[in-house]
Motif scaffolding. Structure first.
Motif, short mmCIF file in Angstrom:
data_model
loop_
_atom_site.label_atom_id
_atom_site.label_comp_id
_atom_site.label_asym_id
_atom_site.label_seq_id
_atom_site.Cartn_x
_atom_site.Cartn_y
_atom_site.Cartn_z
N GLY A 121 -20.69 20.74 -5.34
CA GLY A 121 -20.71 19.59 -6.50
C GLY A 121 -20.66 18.41 -6.51
N ARG A 122 -19.91 18.15 -5.63
CA ARG A 122 -19.27 17.20 -4.68
C ARG A 122 -19.35 16.25 -3.16
NH1 ARG A 122 -15.13 19.28 -7.00
NH2 ARG A 122 -13.92 19.59 -4.79
N THR A 123 -20.15 17.09 -3.01
CA THR A 123 -21.24 17.59 -1.52
C THR A 123 -22.40 18.13 -0.94
OG1 THR A 123 -20.06 19.28 -0.77
CG2 THR A 123 -18.45 17.23 -0.13
N VAL A 124 -22.43 17.26 0.18
CA VAL A 124 -24.27 17.64 0.33
C VAL A 124 -24.40 17.80 1.67
CG1 VAL A 124 -24.79 14.98 0.21
CG2 VAL A 124 -26.74 17.31 -0.60
N GLY A 125 -25.43 18.75 2.74
CA GLY A 125 -25.04 19.39 3.64
C GLY A 125 -26.74 20.08 4.01
N THR A 179 -31.45 22.34 4.61
CA THR A 179 -30.73 20.53 3.65
C THR A 179 -30.99 21.09 2.02
OG1 THR A 179 -33.22 19.94 3.53
CG2 THR A 179 -32.00 19.56 5.37
N GLY A 180 -30.32 20.09 1.60
CA GLY A 180 -29.99 19.96 0.65
C GLY A 180 -28.66 20.84 -0.02
N VAL A 181 -27.76 21.87 0.51
CA VAL A 181 -27.18 22.23 0.28
C VAL A 181 -26.14 21.34 -0.22
CG1 VAL A 181 -25.37 24.13 1.19
CG2 VAL A 181 -27.36 24.22 1.81
N SER A 182 -25.39 21.65 -1.61
CA SER A 182 -23.85 21.03 -2.65
C SER A 182 -23.00 22.66 -2.79
CB SER A 182 -25.06 20.06 -3.15
OG SER A 182 -23.50 19.99 -3.75
#
Length: 287
Positions: free
Chosen positions: A189-193, A183-186
């Motif tokens: 820089g405008r998304t996270v997942g 988790t915390g993958v971006s």
């Protein structure tokens, strides 16, 4: 038949986290949650002073023994924050006792964040958590926990680099024996997942949603709980992670718009209806 999940987490009576997120989320997704509380707290520890704490370690084995004697079976066992080495050991014993064909073991290896372990965690507890995670079918670590599980330097993992995410997911999979939702993958820089290694396909895939700026207590528990509910309802790991990322993003956006005090946690309850609706569809939540 309604899927049934054993949830081994603490219960903080105020401040959204752990079981106060797990239970309503799973219920909204059509899943029966059977809680095995590890501790009872008056509030969580983020932003509150002088909270009460009742250690329920001595109740964990009697509860498990009673369930076993009654022939209770589960479609998943879902574990979260642990307060001691003994609790981690007892949870491992629970997993071994209740594991059966078709029962998914999902471990959220809650140990730390932002490059540091939580103040209650010792090196010995981290090693014990790695052992519990080795029993899992799916783990949901953040960047800090991934580094701890692998014995790697926190700074060597960049969650904005696809190559890094793929490499770490594959390493965390223990040679493909377990699935991983990192988790915390971006990547933009405008998304996270999350970056997801699915042991059934052997592939790493990505799931993301709009990034909402700010710090929101309970989003990790929210993401993992939605993922568990979706997996036991037959979704693939990527589908489950997409649903979890989108719902978590929506709840974070609502929390910011409502100016909810940070210590009260992510404001998710008014949006639970979306989970029930989307469990009948084959696409992520979209508001």
């Amino acid at each position: 038949m309604t899927p049934r999940v054993a949830a081994i987490h603490d219960l903080s009576s105020f401040g959204r986290c752990s079981l106060t997120i797990v239970m309503p989320v799973l219920a909204a997704m059509g899943v029966q949650c059977c809680p095995l509380p590890t501790a009872l707290l008056s509030t969580h520890t983020g932003g509150f002073q002088g909270n009460t704490f009742l250690d329920l370690t001595d109740q964990m084995r009697p509860v498990a023994n009673h369930w076993k004697a009654e022939g209770v079976e589960f479609d998943a066992v879902y574990t979260g924050f642990m307060g001691s080495r003994e609790q981690i050991s007892l949870t491992g014993a629970f997993v071994r006792d209740f594991r059966r064909p078709g029962c998914r073991i999902v471990v959220d290896p809650v140990m730390g964040d932002h490059g540091r372990t939580y103040r209650t965690y010792t090196p010995e507890m981290c090693r014990e958590m790695a052992g519990l995670s080795a029993l899992a079918d799916v783990i949901t670590p953040n960047r800090t926990e991934a580094a701890l599980l692998l014995g790697e330097d926190y700074g060597s993992l960049r969650l904005d680099r696809e190559a890094d995410c793929r490499r770490w997911c594959e390493a965390l999979s223990l040679d493909g024996r377990r699935s991983v939702a990192l988790t915390g993958v971006s990547l933009t820089g405008r998304t996270v997942g999350a970056a997801c290694f699915d042991r059934d396909t052997g592939r790493v895939e990505f799931a993301d949603a709009p990034l909402v700026e700010g710090q929101f207590h309970g989003t990790g528990d929210l993401f993992a709980s939605v993922l568990v509910g979706a997996v036991v309802q037959g979704r693939t790991l990527r589908e489950a992670a997409e649903l979890a990322a989108e719902f978590t993003s929506q709840c974070a956006r609502r929390t910011r718009e409502e100016d909810t005090p940070q210590r009260e946690g992510v404001d998710f309850e008014p949006l639970l209806w979306l989970l029930g609706q989307r469990m009948e569809e084959r696409e992520p939540c979209r508001s």
